[in-house]
Write a protein that holds these residues in place. Structure first.
Motif, PDB file in Angstrom:
ATOM      1  N   LEU A   1     -10.754 -16.741   0.791  1.00 49.24           N
ATOM      2  CA  LEU A   1     -11.316 -15.276   0.970  1.00 49.24           C
ATOM      3  C   LEU A   1     -10.785 -14.667   0.344  1.00 49.24           C
ATOM      4  O   LEU A   1      -9.497 -14.063   0.216  1.00 49.24           O
ATOM      5  N   ILE A   2     -11.727 -14.068  -0.734  1.00 51.14           N
ATOM      6  CA  ILE A   2     -11.462 -13.177  -1.798  1.00 51.14           C
ATOM      7  C   ILE A   2     -11.829 -11.745  -1.352  1.00 51.14           C
ATOM      8  O   ILE A   2     -12.857 -11.366  -0.839  1.00 51.14           O
ATOM      9  N   VAL A   3     -10.699 -10.789  -1.688  1.00 51.00           N
ATOM     10  CA  VAL A   3     -10.766  -9.449  -0.874  1.00 51.00           C
ATOM     11  C   VAL A   3     -10.544  -8.427  -1.985  1.00 51.00           C
ATOM     12  O   VAL A   3      -9.278  -8.567  -2.400  1.00 51.00           O
ATOM     13  N   ASN A   4     -11.553  -7.233  -2.173  1.00 50.63           N
ATOM     14  CA  ASN A   4     -10.860  -6.152  -2.809  1.00 50.63           C
ATOM     15  C   ASN A   4     -10.127  -5.195  -1.975  1.00 50.63           C
ATOM     16  O   ASN A   4     -10.666  -4.758  -0.908  1.00 50.63           O
ATOM     17  N   THR A   5      -9.050  -4.958  -2.145  1.00 51.91           N
ATOM     18  CA  THR A   5      -8.115  -3.942  -1.361  1.00 51.91           C
ATOM     19  C   THR A   5      -7.547  -2.790  -1.790  1.00 51.91           C
ATOM     20  O   THR A   5      -7.785  -2.579  -3.050  1.00 51.91           O
ATOM     21  N   ALA A   6      -7.033  -2.148  -0.790  1.00 50.94           N
ATOM     22  CA  ALA A   6      -6.455  -0.913  -1.276  1.00 50.94           C
ATOM     23  C   ALA A   6      -5.378  -0.391  -0.240  1.00 50.94           C
ATOM     24  O   ALA A   6      -5.432  -0.620   0.961  1.00 50.94           O
TER      25      ALA A   6
ATOM     26  N   GLY B   1      -5.990 -11.506  -2.575  1.00 54.44           N
ATOM     27  CA  GLY B   1      -6.126  -9.899  -2.588  1.00 54.44           C
ATOM     28  C   GLY B   1      -6.266  -9.377  -3.806  1.00 54.44           C
ATOM     29  O   GLY B   1      -5.178  -9.731  -4.727  1.00 54.44           O
ATOM     30  N   PHE B   2      -7.212  -8.716  -4.222  1.00 56.52           N
ATOM     31  CA  PHE B   2      -7.312  -8.076  -5.580  1.00 56.52           C
ATOM     32  C   PHE B   2      -7.393  -6.326  -5.151  1.00 56.52           C
ATOM     33  O   PHE B   2      -8.426  -6.018  -5.035  1.00 56.52           O
ATOM     34  N   PRO B   3      -6.249  -5.821  -5.424  1.00 51.91           N
ATOM     35  CA  PRO B   3      -6.280  -4.237  -5.473  1.00 51.91           C
ATOM     36  C   PRO B   3      -7.290  -3.635  -6.341  1.00 51.91           C
ATOM     37  O   PRO B   3      -7.517  -4.337  -7.392  1.00 51.91           O
ATOM     38  N   CYS B   4      -7.863  -2.582  -6.036  1.00 51.55           N
ATOM     39  CA  CYS B   4      -9.015  -1.942  -6.622  1.00 51.55           C
ATOM     40  C   CYS B   4      -8.645  -0.417  -6.513  1.00 51.55           C
ATOM     41  O   CYS B   4      -8.569  -0.012  -5.310  1.00 51.55           O
ATOM     42  N   ASN B   5      -8.766   0.553  -7.388  1.00 51.42           N
ATOM     43  CA  ASN B   5      -8.899   1.847  -7.529  1.00 51.42           C
ATOM     44  C   ASN B   5      -9.915   2.720  -7.768  1.00 51.42           C
ATOM     45  O   ASN B   5     -10.070   3.683  -8.011  1.00 51.42           O
TER      46      ASN B   5
ATOM     47  N   GLY C   1     -10.103   6.550  -5.299  1.00 50.84           N
ATOM     48  CA  GLY C   1      -8.716   6.467  -5.835  1.00 50.84           C
ATOM     49  C   GLY C   1      -7.771   6.148  -4.749  1.00 50.84           C
ATOM     50  O   GLY C   1      -6.560   6.565  -4.795  1.00 50.84           O
ATOM     51  N   GLN C   2      -7.838   5.013  -3.953  1.00 51.12           N
ATOM     52  CA  GLN C   2      -7.248   4.713  -2.898  1.00 51.12           C
ATOM     53  C   GLN C   2      -6.383   3.625  -3.263  1.00 51.12           C
ATOM     54  O   GLN C   2      -5.540   3.199  -2.065  1.00 51.12           O
ATOM     55  N   GLU C   3      -6.116   3.344  -4.502  1.00 52.07           N
ATOM     56  CA  GLU C   3      -5.020   2.477  -4.899  1.00 52.07           C
ATOM     57  C   GLU C   3      -4.214   2.957  -6.125  1.00 52.07           C
ATOM     58  O   GLU C   3      -4.606   2.152  -7.154  1.00 52.07           O
ATOM     59  N   PRO C   4      -3.682   3.856  -5.885  1.00 55.61           N
ATOM     60  CA  PRO C   4      -3.325   4.617  -7.228  1.00 55.61           C
ATOM     61  C   PRO C   4      -2.061   4.239  -7.725  1.00 55.61           C
ATOM     62  O   PRO C   4      -1.552   4.102  -8.882  1.00 55.61           O
ATOM     63  N   GLY C   5      -1.045   3.267  -6.886  1.00 55.38           N
ATOM     64  CA  GLY C   5      -0.021   2.721  -7.363  1.00 55.38           C
ATOM     65  C   GLY C   5       0.232   1.750  -8.511  1.00 55.38           C
ATOM     66  O   GLY C   5      -0.890   1.145  -8.784  1.00 55.38           O
ATOM     67  N   THR C   6       1.423   1.613  -8.978  1.00 57.50           N
ATOM     68  CA  THR C   6       1.685   0.292  -9.845  1.00 57.50           C
ATOM     69  C   THR C   6       1.458  -0.964  -9.240  1.00 57.50           C
ATOM     70  O   THR C   6       1.416  -0.938  -7.952  1.00 57.50           O
ATOM     71  N   GLU C   7       1.598  -2.128  -9.824  1.00 59.60           N
ATOM     72  CA  GLU C   7       1.438  -3.408  -9.003  1.00 59.60           C
ATOM     73  C   GLU C   7       2.667  -3.629  -8.304  1.00 59.60           C
ATOM     74  O   GLU C   7       2.582  -3.947  -7.309  1.00 59.60           O
ATOM     75  N   GLU C   8       3.864  -3.236  -8.904  1.00 54.76           N
ATOM     76  CA  GLU C   8       5.123  -3.218  -8.100  1.00 54.76           C
ATOM     77  C   GLU C   8       4.946  -2.573  -6.729  1.00 54.76           C
ATOM     78  O   GLU C   8       5.292  -2.905  -5.561  1.00 54.76           O
ATOM     79  N   GLU C   9       4.577  -1.151  -6.640  1.00 49.66           N
ATOM     80  CA  GLU C   9       4.328  -0.345  -5.524  1.00 49.66           C
ATOM     81  C   GLU C   9       3.290  -0.946  -4.671  1.00 49.66           C
ATOM     82  O   GLU C   9       3.712  -1.142  -3.366  1.00 49.66           O
ATOM     83  N   ILE C  10       2.356  -1.546  -5.078  1.00 50.87           N
ATOM     84  CA  ILE C  10       1.311  -2.294  -4.092  1.00 50.87           C
ATOM     85  C   ILE C  10       1.781  -3.450  -3.521  1.00 50.87           C
ATOM     86  O   ILE C  10       1.788  -3.612  -2.243  1.00 50.87           O
TER      87      ILE C  10
END
Length: 163
Positions: free
Chosen positions: A27-32, A60-64, A68-77
């Motif tokens: 299940l591939i999901v773009n996340t925020a 999970g694939f974070p996307c901003n 702009g709902q995924e503003p953080g760094t990878e570490e923060e995410i």
């Protein structure tokens, strides 16, 4: 073609071929992290916990790109997901899912499973693509579709050892 032809950077920055998931239902999901749908992380983790021993993985694939709902760094995410939702399923580095800079995986997913009325563009965070054991996209689900609503489709794919 299949999703196994692609690779992506993990949340920790290592390039990873998706072929490592060969034979799994995905299940591939773009996340925020700052979206009205962010609480879906909890249900995504529950699905992963319930089915991973049978060969199911959430990616999970974070996307901003959406508000702009995924503003953080990878570490923060990564920290946010672990602390707030206990996420242990694989997370990847931030990607674009639409436009000229969209990750090639998402170009492929959108081609294989267009949205409503045949639109290719992803409309918002937490769009979900269900992939069978052969790496073929079998369905696309809207952000409003709650992860637990996918159980029947996931179980059907898991019970089919061939694909």
């Amino acid at each position: 073609m299949s999703v196994y032809q692609f690779s992506a950077k993990t949340i920790r920055g290592e390039e990873q071929p998706l072929s490592v998931y060969q034979g799994k239902v995905l299940l591939i999901v773009n996340t925020a992290s700052r979206c009205g749908f962010t609480p879906q992380y909890k249900e995504l983790q529950e699905l992963y916990d319930d089915y991973r021993d049978r060969g199911f993985v959430v990616l999970g694939f974070p996307c901003n790109q959406f508000g702009g709902q995924e503003p953080g760094t990878e570490e923060e995410i990564e920290q946010f997901c672990q602390l707030n939702y206990g996420v242990t399923f694989p997370l990847f580095a931030k990607v674009d899912v639409n436009g000229d800079h969209a990750h090639p995986l998402f170009h492929y997913l959108k081609e294989q499973a267009p949205g409503a009325l045949g639109t290719k563009a992803i409309k918002w965070n937490f769009t979900k693509f269900l992939v069978d054991r052969n790496g073929q996209v079998v369905a696309r689900f809207a952000p409003q579709t709650k992860p637990h609503e996918l159980r029947k489709e996931i179980e059907k794919l898991l019970s089919n050892k061939e694909g």
